[in-house]
Scaffold this active site. Structure first.
Site, PDB file in Angstrom:
ATOM      1  N   SER A  53      32.709  34.497  17.266  1.00 26.92           N
ATOM      2  CA  SER A  53      32.396  34.925  18.627  1.00 26.92           C
ATOM      3  C   SER A  53      32.517  36.443  18.734  1.00 26.92           C
ATOM      4  CB  SER A  53      33.354  34.265  19.628  1.00 26.92           C
ATOM      5  OG  SER A  53      34.650  34.827  19.512  1.00 26.92           O
ATOM      6  N   LYS A 127      47.019  32.518  21.130  1.00 25.04           N
ATOM      7  CA  LYS A 127      47.064  31.336  21.995  1.00 25.04           C
ATOM      8  C   LYS A 127      46.346  30.144  21.361  1.00 25.04           C
ATOM      9  CE  LYS A 127      43.051  32.671  24.830  1.00 25.04           C
ATOM     10  NZ  LYS A 127      42.174  31.579  24.388  1.00 25.04           N
ATOM     11  N   ASP A 128      45.544  30.387  20.314  1.00 25.52           N
ATOM     12  CA  ASP A 128      44.863  29.299  19.611  1.00 25.52           C
ATOM     13  C   ASP A 128      45.687  28.737  18.460  1.00 25.52           C
ATOM     14  OD1 ASP A 128      42.608  29.648  21.215  1.00 25.52           O
ATOM     15  OD2 ASP A 128      41.662  31.049  19.815  1.00 25.52           O
ATOM     16  N   ALA A 172      37.674  26.009  31.424  1.00 25.25           N
ATOM     17  CA  ALA A 172      38.017  25.019  30.410  1.00 25.25           C
ATOM     18  C   ALA A 172      39.522  24.886  30.232  1.00 25.25           C
ATOM     19  CB  ALA A 172      37.369  25.398  29.071  1.00 25.25           C
ATOM     20  N   LEU A 174      43.197  23.864  31.299  1.00 29.52           N
ATOM     21  CA  LEU A 174      43.994  23.016  32.187  1.00 29.52           C
ATOM     22  C   LEU A 174      45.103  23.816  32.854  1.00 29.52           C
ATOM     23  CD1 LEU A 174      44.314  19.713  30.130  1.00 29.52           C
ATOM     24  CD2 LEU A 174      42.675  20.284  31.931  1.00 29.52           C
ATOM     25  N   ARG A 175      45.602  24.849  32.172  1.00 33.69           N
ATOM     26  CA  ARG A 175      46.624  25.724  32.761  1.00 33.69           C
ATOM     27  C   ARG A 175      46.080  26.397  34.017  1.00 33.69           C
ATOM     28  NH1 ARG A 175      46.939  31.140  32.865  1.00 33.69           N
ATOM     29  NH2 ARG A 175      45.210  31.298  31.408  1.00 33.69           N
ATOM     30  N   ARG A 176      44.880  26.955  33.926  1.00 39.12           N
ATOM     31  CA  ARG A 176      44.279  27.593  35.099  1.00 39.12           C
ATOM     32  C   ARG A 176      43.940  26.553  36.157  1.00 39.12           C
ATOM     33  NH1 ARG A 176      40.830  31.001  31.000  1.00 39.12           N
ATOM     34  NH2 ARG A 176      42.064  32.913  30.844  1.00 39.12           N
ATOM     35  N   ARG A 193      32.890  25.817  29.258  1.00 39.28           N
ATOM     36  CA  ARG A 193      33.217  26.339  27.940  1.00 39.28           C
ATOM     37  C   ARG A 193      32.164  27.322  27.440  1.00 39.28           C
ATOM     38  NH1 ARG A 193      34.508  22.637  23.384  1.00 39.28           N
ATOM     39  NH2 ARG A 193      35.060  24.680  22.547  1.00 39.28           N
ATOM     40  N   ASN A 195      31.734  31.252  24.882  1.00 41.64           N
ATOM     41  CA  ASN A 195      32.367  32.563  24.762  1.00 41.64           C
ATOM     42  C   ASN A 195      32.262  33.333  26.069  1.00 41.64           C
ATOM     43  OD1 ASN A 195      29.812  33.903  24.809  1.00 41.64           O
ATOM     44  ND2 ASN A 195      29.556  33.566  22.621  1.00 41.64           N
ATOM     45  N   VAL A 196      32.844  34.496  26.111  1.00 41.67           N
ATOM     46  CA  VAL A 196      32.890  35.281  27.354  1.00 41.67           C
ATOM     47  C   VAL A 196      31.485  35.527  27.898  1.00 41.67           C
ATOM     48  CG1 VAL A 196      33.501  37.519  28.342  1.00 41.67           C
ATOM     49  CG2 VAL A 196      35.082  36.379  26.763  1.00 41.67           C
ATOM     50  N   THR A 198      28.736  33.857  27.392  1.00 37.93           N
ATOM     51  CA  THR A 198      28.117  32.613  27.847  1.00 37.93           C
ATOM     52  C   THR A 198      28.638  32.208  29.218  1.00 37.93           C
ATOM     53  OG1 THR A 198      27.816  31.820  25.574  1.00 37.93           O
ATOM     54  CG2 THR A 198      27.808  30.162  27.316  1.00 37.93           C
ATOM     55  N   ARG A 199      29.925  32.338  29.427  1.00 34.59           N
ATOM     56  CA  ARG A 199      30.497  31.949  30.725  1.00 34.59           C
ATOM     57  C   ARG A 199      29.995  32.853  31.851  1.00 34.59           C
ATOM     58  NH1 ARG A 199      36.812  30.365  29.312  1.00 34.59           N
ATOM     59  NH2 ARG A 199      36.436  29.989  27.103  1.00 34.59           N
ATOM     60  N   CYS A 286      46.497  20.705  23.922  1.00 38.44           N
ATOM     61  CA  CYS A 286      45.397  21.053  24.816  1.00 38.44           C
ATOM     62  C   CYS A 286      45.333  20.145  26.035  1.00 38.44           C
ATOM     63  CB  CYS A 286      44.071  20.999  24.059  1.00 38.44           C
ATOM     64  SG  CYS A 286      43.859  22.324  22.857  1.00 38.44           S
TER      65      CYS A 286
END
Length: 352
Positions: A53, A127-128, A172, A174-176, A193, A195-196, A198-199, A286
């Site tokens: 990405s 974070k991944d 995408a 769940l935390r947010r 979902r 990449n930046v 794409t969103r 996740c």
């Protein structure tokens, strides 16, 4: 960028080094003569593995540039090579991360390439990275952490509070999702979902009214112009390790470990140790809305905030803690904070 990506994907994981050359000197002493052979072997190419990405590549190039800056022997042409590796998380884009399941969705294939010696260095968004590391690998470096906050992006509203009832927020995470619905239950959160780039394109095409992204990624991509509002940490606690880059290598590769140790930012590393200890105590995946943030306070101590929530945002458990800014205390603070939330959670809270 597409042309560059095609070229990079065609590259093999090995670069042929220049052949060994021999210089022959004839030395004479009286009636005797003999030959002395001196060999000059080309320096091995250091291969840097990364996802493909734009953000992942930006982080890999940052790593490459830091290595060049700190080690003169890595400035020569061919001394460093970036290898693009497609991960499971990159291949499956029509499902949420929670539905795909499993850990290491964005790291497994890169770790395999590292263990197979197809690459020498693995660059990850921390974070991944799962809370465990594959045997034979070590995480020797965290680069200086970028801003950990999330940002709100929308063509129709100033912030989350400005969105009308029923408005769709794409995310995408769940935390947010859980933190949005906890404060704004009248909003709808859908899987979003890509990449930046794409969103942001999907947002501009009207797929949703707003989205949230990590400020760190936008800064590394020089795309801050898209930001509508930067959300304070007390309104949206970040993901564990958000904004941090981790660099791994093989445990039996001392030369590479030496390179990475020089690049390590210790304050970032200690903070990440604490946050990952919290995640480990909660056995997070996740499917689990978990947030955690550790930092060095103005008093020099370690300050930690964490939460765990139900996906609908109706239940949110929070904790804070303070300790000494050492690795030992970071591990203790994170583990105890996670244990505390597990202890106060109702039966079945974690069965989502």
């Amino acid at each position: 960028m597409q042309t560059t990506m095609r070229q990079m994907n065609k590259q093999t994981c090995f670069r042929a080094t220049a052949p060994t050359m021999q210089r022959v000197a004839v030395l004479s002493k009286g009636r005797r003569s003999f030959k002395v052979l001196a060999s000059a072997t080309a320096v091995k190419t250091v291969k840097i593995g990364t996802r493909g990405s734009p953000l992942a590549l930006a982080q890999a190039y940052m790593t490459r540039d830091l290595l060049k800056e700190n080690f003169p022997e890595l400035r020569d042409d061919g001394a460093l090579e970036i290898i693009v590796i497609k991960t499971t998380g990159d291949k499956i884009l029509n499902q949420s991360l929670a539905d795909i399941g499993g850990k290491g969705l964005f790291t497994k294939e890169i770790d395999e390439a590292l263990l197979d010696s197809r690459i020498d260095i693995a660059v990850h968004s921390m974070k991944d990275v799962p809370t465990y590391l594959p045997a034979g690998t070590v995480l020797r470096c965290n680069l200086p952490r970028e801003d950990v906050r999330d940002v709100f992006i929308s063509p129709v509203a100033k912030n989350l509070a400005d969105l009308p009832a029923g408005a769709v927020v794409g995310s995408a995470s769940l935390r947010r999702q859980s933190q949005i619905l906890n404060k704004y239950p009248h909003l709808k959160v859908v899987n979003f979902r890509g990449n930046v780039q794409t969103r942001i394109r999907k947002l501009q095409e009207g797929d949703c009214s707003a989205t949230l992204l990590a400020l760190a990624g936008l800064k590394r991509l020089s795309m801050e112009e898209h930001i509508t509002y930067t959300i304070p940490i007390d309104e949206m606690l970040p993901a564990v390790s958000q904004g941090a880059i981790g660099i791994a290598c093989r445990s039996d590769d001392p030369p590479i470990q030496k390179y990475l140790a020089t690049l390590n930012h210790e304050d970032t590393r200690i903070a990440i140790v604490c946050e990952r200890a919290f995640l480990t105590a909660l056995d997070g995946s996740c499917r689990t809305p978990i947030a955690g943030y550790a930092r060095r306070g103005e008093d020099g101590k370690l300050h930690f905030s964490g939460l765990v929530a139900t996906t609908d945002g109706k239940e949110v458990l929070r904790t804070t803690a303070v300790g000494e800014f050492t690795e030992a205390d970071a591990l203790r603070v994170g583990a105890e904070a996670g244990a505390e939330l597990k202890a106060i959670a109702r039966p079945g809270f974690f069965m989502w």
